[in-house]
Scaffold this motif. Sequence first.
Motif, PDB file in Angstrom:
ATOM      1  N   LYS A  63      11.584 -11.108  -2.256  1.00  0.00           N
ATOM      2  CA  LYS A  63      10.493 -11.440  -3.173  1.00  0.00           C
ATOM      3  C   LYS A  63      10.268 -10.397  -4.254  1.00  0.00           C
ATOM      4  N   GLY A  64      10.792  -9.174  -4.036  1.00  0.00           N
ATOM      5  CA  GLY A  64      10.440  -8.069  -4.923  1.00  0.00           C
ATOM      6  C   GLY A  64       8.980  -7.707  -4.728  1.00  0.00           C
ATOM      7  N   ARG A  65       8.515  -7.802  -3.479  1.00  0.00           N
ATOM      8  CA  ARG A  65       7.095  -7.568  -3.190  1.00  0.00           C
ATOM      9  C   ARG A  65       6.871  -6.115  -2.789  1.00  0.00           C
ATOM     10  N   PRO A  66       5.814  -5.482  -3.334  1.00  0.00           N
ATOM     11  CA  PRO A  66       5.546  -4.103  -2.937  1.00  0.00           C
ATOM     12  C   PRO A  66       5.238  -4.003  -1.439  1.00  0.00           C
ATOM     13  N   ALA A  67       5.735  -2.943  -0.800  1.00  0.00           N
ATOM     14  CA  ALA A  67       5.561  -2.770   0.648  1.00  0.00           C
ATOM     15  C   ALA A  67       4.103  -2.553   1.028  1.00  0.00           C
ATOM     16  N   THR A  68       3.251  -2.353   0.023  1.00  0.00           N
ATOM     17  CA  THR A  68       1.827  -2.127   0.282  1.00  0.00           C
ATOM     18  C   THR A  68       1.049  -3.428   0.476  1.00  0.00           C
ATOM     19  N   ASN A  69       1.704  -4.564   0.223  1.00  0.00           N
ATOM     20  CA  ASN A  69       1.003  -5.857   0.313  1.00  0.00           C
ATOM     21  C   ASN A  69       1.359  -6.574   1.629  1.00  0.00           C
ATOM     22  N   PRO A  70       0.424  -6.625   2.575  1.00  0.00           N
ATOM     23  CA  PRO A  70       0.736  -7.159   3.910  1.00  0.00           C
ATOM     24  C   PRO A  70       0.975  -8.674   3.920  1.00  0.00           C
ATOM     25  N   LEU A  71       1.639  -9.132   4.985  1.00  0.00           N
ATOM     26  CA  LEU A  71       1.997 -10.551   5.107  1.00  0.00           C
ATOM     27  C   LEU A  71       1.071 -11.264   6.096  1.00  0.00           C
ATOM     28  N   ILE A  72       0.985 -12.573   5.956  1.00  0.00           N
ATOM     29  CA  ILE A  72       0.244 -13.397   6.917  1.00  0.00           C
ATOM     30  C   ILE A  72       1.195 -13.747   8.067  1.00  0.00           C
ATOM     31  N   VAL A  73       0.699 -13.626   9.297  1.00  0.00           N
ATOM     32  CA  VAL A  73       1.491 -14.032  10.457  1.00  0.00           C
ATOM     33  C   VAL A  73       1.058 -15.434  10.869  1.00  0.00           C
ATOM     34  N   ALA A 121       1.794  -3.873   6.342  1.00  0.00           N
ATOM     35  CA  ALA A 121       1.847  -2.804   5.338  1.00  0.00           C
ATOM     36  C   ALA A 121       1.239  -1.512   5.872  1.00  0.00           C
ATOM     37  N   GLY A 122       1.447  -1.273   7.159  1.00  0.00           N
ATOM     38  CA  GLY A 122       0.973  -0.021   7.746  1.00  0.00           C
ATOM     39  C   GLY A 122      -0.516  -0.008   8.055  1.00  0.00           C
ATOM     40  N   LYS A 231     -10.817  -6.125  -1.050  1.00  0.00           N
ATOM     41  CA  LYS A 231     -10.178  -5.393   0.031  1.00  0.00           C
ATOM     42  C   LYS A 231      -8.743  -5.892   0.266  1.00  0.00           C
ATOM     43  N   SER A 232      -8.490  -7.126  -0.154  1.00  0.00           N
ATOM     44  CA  SER A 232      -7.174  -7.686   0.091  1.00  0.00           C
ATOM     45  C   SER A 232      -6.185  -7.096  -0.904  1.00  0.00           C
ATOM     46  N   PRO A 233      -5.174  -6.401  -0.414  1.00  0.00           N
ATOM     47  CA  PRO A 233      -4.255  -5.725  -1.329  1.00  0.00           C
ATOM     48  C   PRO A 233      -3.536  -6.706  -2.245  1.00  0.00           C
ATOM     49  N   GLY A 234      -3.414  -7.963  -1.780  1.00  0.00           N
ATOM     50  CA  GLY A 234      -2.699  -8.936  -2.600  1.00  0.00           C
ATOM     51  C   GLY A 234      -3.536  -9.494  -3.731  1.00  0.00           C
ATOM     52  N   MET A 235      -4.823  -9.196  -3.722  1.00  0.00           N
ATOM     53  CA  MET A 235      -5.670  -9.769  -4.750  1.00  0.00           C
ATOM     54  C   MET A 235      -5.612  -8.913  -6.009  1.00  0.00           C
TER      55      MET A 235
END
Length: 342
Positions: A63-73, A121-122, A231-235
Motif C-alpha cells: 500500500k505504501g502505508r506508513p508503519a505508524t498507521n495501525p490496521l483493523i483486525v 503500529a506498536g 487520536k486515530s493515526p489514520g485520520m
Amino acid sequence: MRSKVVPTKLIPVDPIHPDPGDMKSAANVLLDGGLVAFPTETVYGLGANALDGNAVERIFRAKGRPATNPLIVHVKGAEDARELVAEWPDHARALASMLWPGPLTLVFEKKPGGIPDIVTAGGSTIAVRSPKHPVAQALLRACDVPIAAPSANRSTKVSPTNAEHVRKALDGRIELILDAGPTVGGLESTVLDLTGTSPTLLRPGLITRRQLEQIIGPVRLPADSASGQWKSPGMMKTHYSPVAKLLLTNDEGTRLVRKLLRRYHRVGWIPLGEGQKIWFSELIQFRPLPNEPNEYAKQIYAVLHELDNLFVDYIIAQMPPDTEDWRAVRDRLSRAASPAEL
Ligand code: TXA
Ligand code: MG
C-alpha cells in the motif's frame, strides 16, 4: 523499498454463496503468508494473517502505508474479538450484540503478547471489527485466523468499492483478489474508541453516532476531548484523494464550473440530486449523485475512480448539508478535497 512483483490472480466469487473450494484456496494463500483482497460490506480490504508479522509487513509495502498507521483486525464475531483484547467492556458487549457483524470497528486495549506489534503500529490499543459480507465471513471461517486488513488501495488514495479498483491499484503486489462485485456500503466502517473514560467517535461511517448513542449513551467527538486531537493515526487531513483536484462547493457550482471551463480544464461535476445540466461541453463529465446519504455513500468512490480514469483535471462536488446523517460523507469529501487554489 520496492516490493517484488507477484502474479495477481483474480477469482470471481458469488457474493452470497461463495464456492467453498475457492474460499479454501484463498485461506491457504493467507496461511502461506500471502495477501488476499476481499470484499466487505463497506469497501474491499487487503488481508493478511494477523498473526504473521511478515505477511502484515507486506501489506504496508503493497500500500505504501506508513508503519505508524495501525490496521483493523477482522474476526468472525465477538468471541474471537475477546481473545485479542485486554478487557471486554460492557459497551463492547452491547454494541457487538446489536451491530456485529457490521460496519463498526471498536478500539480496545490490546492483550499483551497477542497480535504482533506491527499490526497495531506498536501501540497499546487494537482496532477490531466483524465484517458482515458473506465472502469476508466465509474467508475468516476457512482460514480460522484473524485477518488484518486495511482498505485495498494505495495509501492516501480513494478506497476500492469493486475488484477492478483493487486490480488497478495493487496488481503485481498481491497474490489474490476475490471479485464479488461492487460493495453495498461504499464508505469505510465507523471507528469507535472504547479505551478512554467515554466512548469517542474516531471515524464517522455508515453506523451513525445516533445509532451508537441509542445503545450506549453519549458518544464524544474527538474535538470534544481535552487535547482536541484526532487520536486515530489514520485520520490524516489528506486522505481518500483522487488524482484530479477535488473542489467542494456549497451551491450549484455554476460559478466554479464556468470558470474552469473557460480555462479549458476538463471537469467532473457531481451535483447533489438531479443537478442542472447547464453546460454542454466535451470538457465536462456530469455525474449527479442521489440526495440521500446511504445511496450517495454507495456510489461516491466509484464516481471518483471513474472520473480519474477519464483524466479530468478537476472534480467539483456539491457539499451535502451539515446534518448528522451526512457526517460520514462530508468527512470523506473534506479529506479528499484539495486546498482551494483557484
Ligand atoms: O470498512 C473498513 O473499516 C475497511 C474494511 C476493509 O474493513 N477498512 C479500513 O481500514 O478502512 P483502513 O486501514 O483503511 O482504516 C482503518 C482506520 C485508520 O484510520 C486507522 O488509523 C484506524 O482505523 N485505526 C486502526 N487501528 C487503530 C487503533 N488501534 N487506534 C485508533 N485508530 C486505529
Ligand atoms: Mg483506508
